[in-house]
Write a protein that holds these residues in place. Structure first.
Motif, PDB file in Angstrom:
ATOM      1  N   HIS A   7       0.817  -1.213   0.000  1.00 44.64           N
ATOM      2  CA  HIS A   7       0.000   0.000   0.000  1.00 44.64           C
ATOM      3  C   HIS A   7       0.848   1.259   0.000  1.00 44.64           C
ATOM      4  O   HIS A   7       1.904   1.316   0.618  1.00 44.64           O
ATOM      5  CB  HIS A   7      -0.854  -0.064   1.276  1.00 44.64           C
ATOM      6  CG  HIS A   7      -1.716   1.112   1.544  1.00 44.64           C
ATOM      7  ND1 HIS A   7      -2.712   1.526   0.689  1.00 44.64           N
ATOM      8  CD2 HIS A   7      -1.754   1.969   2.595  1.00 44.64           C
ATOM      9  CE1 HIS A   7      -3.326   2.575   1.220  1.00 44.64           C
ATOM     10  NE2 HIS A   7      -2.755   2.867   2.360  1.00 44.64           N
ATOM     11  N   ASN A   8       0.336   2.274  -0.713  1.00 48.74           N
ATOM     12  CA  ASN A   8       0.886   3.628  -0.647  1.00 48.74           C
ATOM     13  C   ASN A   8      -0.267   4.525  -0.212  1.00 48.74           C
ATOM     14  O   ASN A   8      -1.205   4.736  -0.981  1.00 48.74           O
ATOM     15  CB  ASN A   8       1.434   4.065  -1.997  1.00 48.74           C
ATOM     16  CG  ASN A   8       2.009   5.468  -1.966  1.00 48.74           C
ATOM     17  OD1 ASN A   8       1.790   6.233  -1.032  1.00 48.74           O
ATOM     18  ND2 ASN A   8       2.737   5.819  -3.000  1.00 48.74           N
ATOM     19  N   PRO A   9      -0.229   5.041   1.024  1.00 52.26           N
ATOM     20  CA  PRO A   9      -1.352   5.840   1.513  1.00 52.26           C
ATOM     21  C   PRO A   9      -1.594   7.131   0.728  1.00 52.26           C
ATOM     22  O   PRO A   9      -2.665   7.716   0.830  1.00 52.26           O
ATOM     23  CB  PRO A   9      -0.979   6.142   2.971  1.00 52.26           C
ATOM     24  CG  PRO A   9       0.465   5.859   3.101  1.00 52.26           C
ATOM     25  CD  PRO A   9       0.826   4.875   2.020  1.00 52.26           C
ATOM     26  N   LYS A  10      -0.641   7.563  -0.100  1.00 52.18           N
ATOM     27  CA  LYS A  10      -0.831   8.768  -0.915  1.00 52.18           C
ATOM     28  C   LYS A  10      -1.577   8.473  -2.214  1.00 52.18           C
ATOM     29  O   LYS A  10      -1.949   9.398  -2.934  1.00 52.18           O
ATOM     30  CB  LYS A  10       0.519   9.410  -1.234  1.00 52.18           C
ATOM     31  CG  LYS A  10       1.200   9.976  -0.005  1.00 52.18           C
ATOM     32  CD  LYS A  10       2.509  10.628  -0.368  1.00 52.18           C
ATOM     33  CE  LYS A  10       3.191  11.184   0.874  1.00 52.18           C
ATOM     34  NZ  LYS A  10       4.482  11.789   0.559  1.00 52.18           N
ATOM     35  N   CYS A  11      -1.800   7.191  -2.512  1.00 57.14           N
ATOM     36  CA  CYS A  11      -2.436   6.777  -3.765  1.00 57.14           C
ATOM     37  C   CYS A  11      -3.920   6.512  -3.543  1.00 57.14           C
ATOM     38  O   CYS A  11      -4.297   5.682  -2.715  1.00 57.14           O
ATOM     39  CB  CYS A  11      -1.738   5.515  -4.289  1.00 57.14           C
ATOM     40  SG  CYS A  11      -2.568   4.742  -5.690  1.00 57.14           S
ATOM     41  N   GLY A  12      -4.768   7.210  -4.302  1.00 55.89           N
ATOM     42  CA  GLY A  12      -6.213   7.032  -4.174  1.00 55.89           C
ATOM     43  C   GLY A  12      -6.667   5.618  -4.476  1.00 55.89           C
ATOM     44  O   GLY A  12      -7.526   5.064  -3.776  1.00 55.89           O
ATOM     45  N   THR A  13      -6.122   5.002  -5.524  1.00 57.42           N
ATOM     46  CA  THR A  13      -6.509   3.628  -5.862  1.00 57.42           C
ATOM     47  C   THR A  13      -6.129   2.683  -4.734  1.00 57.42           C
ATOM     48  O   THR A  13      -6.897   1.786  -4.371  1.00 57.42           O
ATOM     49  CB  THR A  13      -5.852   3.184  -7.185  1.00 57.42           C
ATOM     50  OG1 THR A  13      -6.246   4.088  -8.218  1.00 57.42           O
ATOM     51  CG2 THR A  13      -6.268   1.770  -7.568  1.00 57.42           C
ATOM     52  N   SER A  14      -4.974   2.888  -4.152  1.00 58.57           N
ATOM     53  CA  SER A  14      -4.526   2.060  -3.045  1.00 58.57           C
ATOM     54  C   SER A  14      -5.433   2.254  -1.824  1.00 58.57           C
ATOM     55  O   SER A  14      -5.848   1.271  -1.183  1.00 58.57           O
ATOM     56  CB  SER A  14      -3.066   2.388  -2.706  1.00 58.57           C
ATOM     57  OG  SER A  14      -2.485   1.404  -1.905  1.00 58.57           O
ATOM     58  N   ARG A  15      -5.769   3.493  -1.507  1.00 55.04           N
ATOM     59  CA  ARG A  15      -6.673   3.768  -0.376  1.00 55.04           C
ATOM     60  C   ARG A  15      -8.043   3.145  -0.614  1.00 55.04           C
ATOM     61  O   ARG A  15      -8.640   2.564   0.303  1.00 55.04           O
ATOM     62  CB  ARG A  15      -6.822   5.276  -0.146  1.00 55.04           C
ATOM     63  CG  ARG A  15      -5.591   5.940   0.424  1.00 55.04           C
ATOM     64  CD  ARG A  15      -5.879   7.370   0.888  1.00 55.04           C
ATOM     65  NE  ARG A  15      -6.538   8.194  -0.115  1.00 55.04           N
ATOM     66  CZ  ARG A  15      -5.905   8.946  -1.009  1.00 55.04           C
ATOM     67  NH1 ARG A  15      -4.589   8.974  -1.043  1.00 55.04           N
ATOM     68  NH2 ARG A  15      -6.593   9.677  -1.865  1.00 55.04           N
TER      69      ARG A  15
END
Length: 114
Positions: A7-15
């Motif tokens: 996960h990358n918390p800055k990425c909308g798709t990931s969130r």
């Protein structure tokens, strides 16, 4: 069911993918912020193999210098080594469950392994 998301918390798709996992009853989620804790090349190789994609298909091009470095045409080993050394090159989010692995772009792809 256990699920691990790279996960990358800055990425909308990931969130959004993480939200799907957290909202699914019976799913125990492990979150790995891969920019802080990058997976080894061997783990990445296993994830891509289990997802049925090549390391090149898991390469993040947007916002990286991957294309300029020739990584889309490089060998699997070279791509995996670059990703392990510079995790920004890993496209996200990757999700692994007992049912398989998916690169969840779009986020709905996570449903295939739940």
């Amino acid at each position: 069911m256990k699920a691990t998301i790279w996960h990358n918390p800055k990425c909308g798709t990931s969130r959004n993918t993480l939200a799907i996992l957290e909202e699914t009853p019976g799913v125990e989620v492990t979150v790995v912020e891969y920019l802080k804790t990058p997976p080894a090349a061997e783990k990445l190789a296993q994830l891509y193999r289990d997802a049925g994609i090549t390391p090149q298909q898991g390469l993040r091009l947007k916002g990286t210098d991957a294309a300029e470095r020739g990584l889309p045409q490089a060998s699997d080993a070279a791509v995996l080594a670059a990703m392990a050394a510079e995790p920004i090159l890993i496209e996200r989010p990757l999700v692994e469950t007992d049912k398989g692995v998916r690169l969840c772009r779009p986020k709905e792809k996570v449903q295939e392994i739940l």
